[in-house]
Write a protein that holds these residues in place. Structure first.
Motif, PDB file in Angstrom:
ATOM      1  N   ASP A   1       1.804  11.074   4.820  1.00  0.00           N
ATOM      2  CA  ASP A   1       1.145  12.343   5.146  1.00  0.00           C
ATOM      3  C   ASP A   1      -0.300  12.350   4.663  1.00  0.00           C
ATOM      4  OD1 ASP A   1       3.546  13.236   6.215  1.00  0.00           O
ATOM      5  OD2 ASP A   1       4.142  14.282   4.367  1.00  0.00           O
ATOM      6  N   TYR A   2      -0.522  11.831   3.454  1.00  0.00           N
ATOM      7  CA  TYR A   2      -1.878  11.803   2.905  1.00  0.00           C
ATOM      8  C   TYR A   2      -2.790  10.950   3.780  1.00  0.00           C
ATOM      9  CZ  TYR A   2      -5.764  11.566  -0.298  1.00  0.00           C
ATOM     10  OH  TYR A   2      -7.015  11.671  -0.836  1.00  0.00           O
ATOM     11  N   LEU A   3      -2.305   9.790   4.196  1.00  0.00           N
ATOM     12  CA  LEU A   3      -3.114   8.892   5.021  1.00  0.00           C
ATOM     13  C   LEU A   3      -3.450   9.504   6.372  1.00  0.00           C
ATOM     14  CD1 LEU A   3      -1.399   5.520   4.205  1.00  0.00           C
ATOM     15  CD2 LEU A   3      -3.804   6.068   3.827  1.00  0.00           C
ATOM     16  N   THR A   4      -2.540  10.270   6.910  1.00  0.00           N
ATOM     17  CA  THR A   4      -2.761  10.905   8.197  1.00  0.00           C
ATOM     18  C   THR A   4      -3.792  12.027   8.102  1.00  0.00           C
ATOM     19  OG1 THR A   4      -0.503  10.373   8.837  1.00  0.00           O
ATOM     20  CG2 THR A   4      -1.604  12.079  10.112  1.00  0.00           C
ATOM     21  N   ALA A   5      -3.821  12.707   6.969  1.00  0.00           N
ATOM     22  CA  ALA A   5      -4.658  13.900   6.815  1.00  0.00           C
ATOM     23  C   ALA A   5      -6.004  13.654   6.134  1.00  0.00           C
ATOM     24  CB  ALA A   5      -3.893  14.967   6.028  1.00  0.00           C
ATOM     25  N   ASN A   6      -6.205  12.479   5.532  1.00  0.00           N
ATOM     26  CA  ASN A   6      -7.404  12.238   4.728  1.00  0.00           C
ATOM     27  C   ASN A   6      -8.057  10.909   5.080  1.00  0.00           C
ATOM     28  OD1 ASN A   6      -7.284  14.447   2.445  1.00  0.00           O
ATOM     29  ND2 ASN A   6      -5.200  13.693   2.717  1.00  0.00           N
ATOM     30  N   LYS A   7      -9.360  10.828   4.802  1.00  0.00           N
ATOM     31  CA  LYS A   7     -10.086   9.573   4.990  1.00  0.00           C
ATOM     32  C   LYS A   7      -9.750   8.653   3.819  1.00  0.00           C
ATOM     33  CE  LYS A   7     -14.728   7.559   5.315  1.00  0.00           C
ATOM     34  NZ  LYS A   7     -14.225   6.274   4.915  1.00  0.00           N
ATOM     35  N   VAL A   8      -9.219   7.497   4.149  1.00  0.00           N
ATOM     36  CA  VAL A   8      -8.883   6.495   3.144  1.00  0.00           C
ATOM     37  C   VAL A   8      -9.391   5.147   3.646  1.00  0.00           C
ATOM     38  CG1 VAL A   8      -7.000   5.287   1.963  1.00  0.00           C
ATOM     39  CG2 VAL A   8      -6.831   7.748   2.357  1.00  0.00           C
ATOM     40  N   ASP A   9     -10.072   4.420   2.766  1.00  0.00           N
ATOM     41  CA  ASP A   9     -10.549   3.077   3.105  1.00  0.00           C
ATOM     42  C   ASP A   9      -9.576   2.002   2.641  1.00  0.00           C
ATOM     43  OD1 ASP A   9     -13.254   3.813   4.142  1.00  0.00           O
ATOM     44  OD2 ASP A   9     -13.464   4.593   2.110  1.00  0.00           O
TER      45      ASP A   9
END
Length: 103
Positions: free
Chosen positions: A42-50
């Motif tokens: 869920d976090y990866l879907t909702a936030n910018k992550v490199d």
């Protein structure tokens, strides 16, 4: 300096907190920590992550699934399996993914 956003996933809360401190000691690097595998998606879907940093205590199948999930995000999210070795090793792992980062 390029800003890098990390999601650090693992089961040992103390190690996660240390990794967060190590990451955030670098200018422009930010980190969120997560011990719940399902919430990681869920976090990866909702936030910018490199970078997703896989730490200790995770099931092998979850690690495989997370790598596939990140690949399916268009290759924008890199995955590092990091199980120790100190801040120098972590920097080298990051620089190997982003060679222009420190030039």
């Amino acid at each position: 300096m390029k800003t890098l956003h990390f999601l650090v996933i693992g089961k040992n809360q103390e190690i996660l907190e240390v990794l967060k401190r190590i990451i955030e000691n670098n200018e422009g690097w930010t980190a969120e920590i997560q011990s719940d595998e399902e919430l990681s998606y869920d976090y990866l879907t909702a936030n910018k992550v490199d970078i997703v940093l896989l730490s200790s205590g995770l099931e092998e199948q979850f690690e495989k699934d997370m790598k596939v999930f990140c690949e399916n995000l268009g290759g924008k999210v890199k995955v590092i399996e990091h199980y120790g070795g100190g801040s120098g090793l972590l920097k080298n792992e990051v620089y190997s993914l982003f060679p222009n980062l420190h030039s």
